[in-house]
Design a protein around this motif. Structure first.
Motif, PDB file in Angstrom:
ATOM      1  N   GLN A   1      29.225  41.234  41.284  1.00 33.04           N
ATOM      2  CA  GLN A   1      29.439  39.624  41.509  1.00 33.04           C
ATOM      3  C   GLN A   1      29.405  38.950  40.084  1.00 33.04           C
ATOM      4  O   GLN A   1      30.493  38.361  39.778  1.00 33.04           O
ATOM      5  N   THR A   2      28.343  39.413  39.420  1.00 35.87           N
ATOM      6  CA  THR A   2      28.065  38.494  38.106  1.00 35.87           C
ATOM      7  C   THR A   2      27.683  39.319  37.100  1.00 35.87           C
ATOM      8  O   THR A   2      26.668  40.262  37.316  1.00 35.87           O
ATOM      9  N   LYS A   3      28.170  38.945  36.045  1.00 31.23           N
ATOM     10  CA  LYS A   3      27.289  39.454  34.749  1.00 31.23           C
ATOM     11  C   LYS A   3      27.724  38.700  33.607  1.00 31.23           C
ATOM     12  O   LYS A   3      28.709  38.287  33.140  1.00 31.23           O
ATOM     13  N   ASP A   4      26.366  38.264  32.974  1.00 28.87           N
ATOM     14  CA  ASP A   4      26.384  37.238  31.960  1.00 28.87           C
ATOM     15  C   ASP A   4      27.377  35.975  32.234  1.00 28.87           C
ATOM     16  O   ASP A   4      26.998  35.272  33.145  1.00 28.87           O
ATOM     17  N   HIS A   5      28.300  35.778  31.571  1.00 22.45           N
ATOM     18  CA  HIS A   5      29.432  34.458  31.884  1.00 22.45           C
ATOM     19  C   HIS A   5      30.467  34.759  32.745  1.00 22.45           C
ATOM     20  O   HIS A   5      31.222  33.910  32.723  1.00 22.45           O
ATOM     21  N   PHE A   6      30.525  35.913  33.246  1.00 19.65           N
ATOM     22  CA  PHE A   6      31.564  36.461  33.990  1.00 19.65           C
ATOM     23  C   PHE A   6      31.353  36.407  35.556  1.00 19.65           C
ATOM     24  O   PHE A   6      30.156  36.900  35.879  1.00 19.65           O
ATOM     25  N   ARG A   7      32.211  35.896  36.748  1.00 21.74           N
ATOM     26  CA  ARG A   7      32.020  36.279  38.023  1.00 21.74           C
ATOM     27  C   ARG A   7      33.250  36.749  38.531  1.00 21.74           C
ATOM     28  O   ARG A   7      34.340  36.150  38.328  1.00 21.74           O
ATOM     29  N   ALA A   8      33.196  37.826  39.135  1.00 22.14           N
ATOM     30  CA  ALA A   8      34.480  38.520  39.904  1.00 22.14           C
ATOM     31  C   ALA A   8      34.345  38.189  41.479  1.00 22.14           C
ATOM     32  O   ALA A   8      33.250  38.161  42.025  1.00 22.14           O
ATOM     33  N   SER A   9      35.686  37.891  41.895  1.00 26.45           N
ATOM     34  CA  SER A   9      35.724  37.851  43.385  1.00 26.45           C
ATOM     35  C   SER A   9      37.046  38.532  43.847  1.00 26.45           C
ATOM     36  O   SER A   9      37.947  38.368  43.166  1.00 26.45           O
ATOM     37  N   ILE A  10      36.951  38.863  44.896  1.00 30.93           N
ATOM     38  CA  ILE A  10      38.194  39.600  45.530  1.00 30.93           C
ATOM     39  C   ILE A  10      38.451  39.146  46.992  1.00 30.93           C
ATOM     40  O   ILE A  10      37.747  38.625  47.518  1.00 30.93           O
ATOM     41  N   ASP A  11      39.834  38.545  47.070  1.00 27.59           N
ATOM     42  CA  ASP A  11      40.516  38.117  48.418  1.00 27.59           C
ATOM     43  C   ASP A  11      41.286  39.281  49.012  1.00 27.59           C
ATOM     44  O   ASP A  11      42.379  39.237  48.373  1.00 27.59           O
ATOM     45  N   GLY A  12      40.675  40.128  49.676  1.00 28.37           N
ATOM     46  CA  GLY A  12      41.577  41.316  50.074  1.00 28.37           C
ATOM     47  C   GLY A  12      42.820  40.940  51.036  1.00 28.37           C
ATOM     48  O   GLY A  12      44.074  41.453  50.421  1.00 28.37           O
ATOM     49  N   PRO A  13      42.948  39.857  51.827  1.00 24.73           N
ATOM     50  CA  PRO A  13      44.052  39.593  52.690  1.00 24.73           C
ATOM     51  C   PRO A  13      45.172  39.043  51.797  1.00 24.73           C
ATOM     52  O   PRO A  13      46.428  39.070  51.887  1.00 24.73           O
ATOM     53  N   LYS A  14      44.827  38.351  50.709  1.00 27.61           N
ATOM     54  CA  LYS A  14      45.869  37.788  49.648  1.00 27.61           C
ATOM     55  C   LYS A  14      45.967  38.781  48.589  1.00 27.61           C
ATOM     56  O   LYS A  14      46.710  38.342  47.655  1.00 27.61           O
ATOM     57  N   ASN A  15      45.570  39.922  48.546  1.00 28.54           N
ATOM     58  CA  ASN A  15      45.635  40.953  47.327  1.00 28.54           C
ATOM     59  C   ASN A  15      45.419  40.103  46.201  1.00 28.54           C
ATOM     60  O   ASN A  15      46.028  40.408  45.050  1.00 28.54           O
ATOM     61  N   ASN A  16      44.310  39.541  45.862  1.00 26.79           N
ATOM     62  CA  ASN A  16      44.025  38.550  44.633  1.00 26.79           C
ATOM     63  C   ASN A  16      42.690  39.204  44.321  1.00 26.79           C
ATOM     64  O   ASN A  16      41.606  39.049  44.991  1.00 26.79           O
ATOM     65  N   PHE A  17      42.395  39.371  42.906  1.00 26.87           N
ATOM     66  CA  PHE A  17      41.132  39.729  42.232  1.00 26.87           C
ATOM     67  C   PHE A  17      40.870  38.702  40.939  1.00 26.87           C
ATOM     68  O   PHE A  17      41.877  38.567  40.277  1.00 26.87           O
ATOM     69  N   THR A  18      40.028  37.810  40.935  1.00 24.91           N
ATOM     70  CA  THR A  18      39.875  36.767  40.341  1.00 24.91           C
ATOM     71  C   THR A  18      38.601  36.743  39.228  1.00 24.91           C
ATOM     72  O   THR A  18      37.754  37.548  39.699  1.00 24.91           O
ATOM     73  N   LEU A  19      38.948  36.708  37.893  1.00 17.74           N
ATOM     74  CA  LEU A  19      37.490  36.806  37.151  1.00 17.74           C
ATOM     75  C   LEU A  19      37.181  35.241  36.570  1.00 17.74           C
ATOM     76  O   LEU A  19      38.479  34.478  36.016  1.00 17.74           O
ATOM     77  N   GLN A  20      36.185  34.740  36.958  1.00 16.12           N
ATOM     78  CA  GLN A  20      35.957  33.314  36.396  1.00 16.12           C
ATOM     79  C   GLN A  20      34.946  33.688  35.075  1.00 16.12           C
ATOM     80  O   GLN A  20      34.056  34.445  35.185  1.00 16.12           O
ATOM     81  N   ILE A  21      35.337  32.968  34.088  1.00 10.01           N
ATOM     82  CA  ILE A  21      34.429  32.798  32.824  1.00 10.01           C
ATOM     83  C   ILE A  21      34.069  31.624  32.366  1.00 10.01           C
ATOM     84  O   ILE A  21      34.776  30.509  32.434  1.00 10.01           O
ATOM     85  N   HIS A  22      32.511  31.590  32.704  1.00 12.85           N
ATOM     86  CA  HIS A  22      31.711  30.324  32.458  1.00 12.85           C
ATOM     87  C   HIS A  22      31.484  30.038  31.079  1.00 12.85           C
ATOM     88  O   HIS A  22      31.005  31.190  30.445  1.00 12.85           O
ATOM     89  N   ASP A  23      31.356  28.785  30.698  1.00 16.04           N
ATOM     90  CA  ASP A  23      30.642  28.459  29.295  1.00 16.04           C
ATOM     91  C   ASP A  23      31.143  29.422  28.204  1.00 16.04           C
ATOM     92  O   ASP A  23      30.676  30.140  27.594  1.00 16.04           O
ATOM     93  N   LEU A  24      32.382  29.180  27.971  1.00 20.09           N
ATOM     94  CA  LEU A  24      33.230  29.967  26.946  1.00 20.09           C
ATOM     95  C   LEU A  24      32.518  29.526  25.699  1.00 20.09           C
ATOM     96  O   LEU A  24      32.140  28.493  25.223  1.00 20.09           O
TER      97      LEU A  24
END
Length: 91
Positions: A68-91
């Motif tokens: 789910q998270t590691k350092d400034h990174f957060r990954a999420s997946i939306d299976g029905p929409k076939n979408n994999f997102t990476l959020q980067i916080h505090d660049l």
């Protein structure tokens, strides 16, 4: 991705659509998206986010869909929409 049935070699091409380049100020947050092309489902593959700091630099694994998270990174997946997102916080 390669499928090798009963001694025959068959190559399967998978389309991956990625969001474009983003430019943000220090301290901001951004979201990068990856989406499977038509006819494929993310549920059939393990999704991974990698980082390469500059051309020729080593490639570093950031997160998988199971983390789910590691350092400034957060990954999420939306299976029905076939979408994999990476959020980067505090660049």
């Amino acid at each position: 991705v390669q499928w090798i049935p009963l001694g025959k070699r068959l190559t399967l091409s998978v389309s991956i659509l990625q969001s474009g380049d983003l430019l943000s100020p220090p301290g901001a947050s951004v979201a990068l998206e990856c989406q499977m092309g038509p006819g494929f489902s993310m549920s059939s593959f393990t999704m991974l986010w990698y980082r390469q700091n500059r051309p020729g630099a080593p490639i570093q694994l950031l997160l998988t869909e199971y983390e789910q998270t590691k350092d400034h990174f957060r990954a999420s997946i939306d299976g029905p929409k076939n979408n994999f997102t990476l959020q980067i916080h505090d660049l």
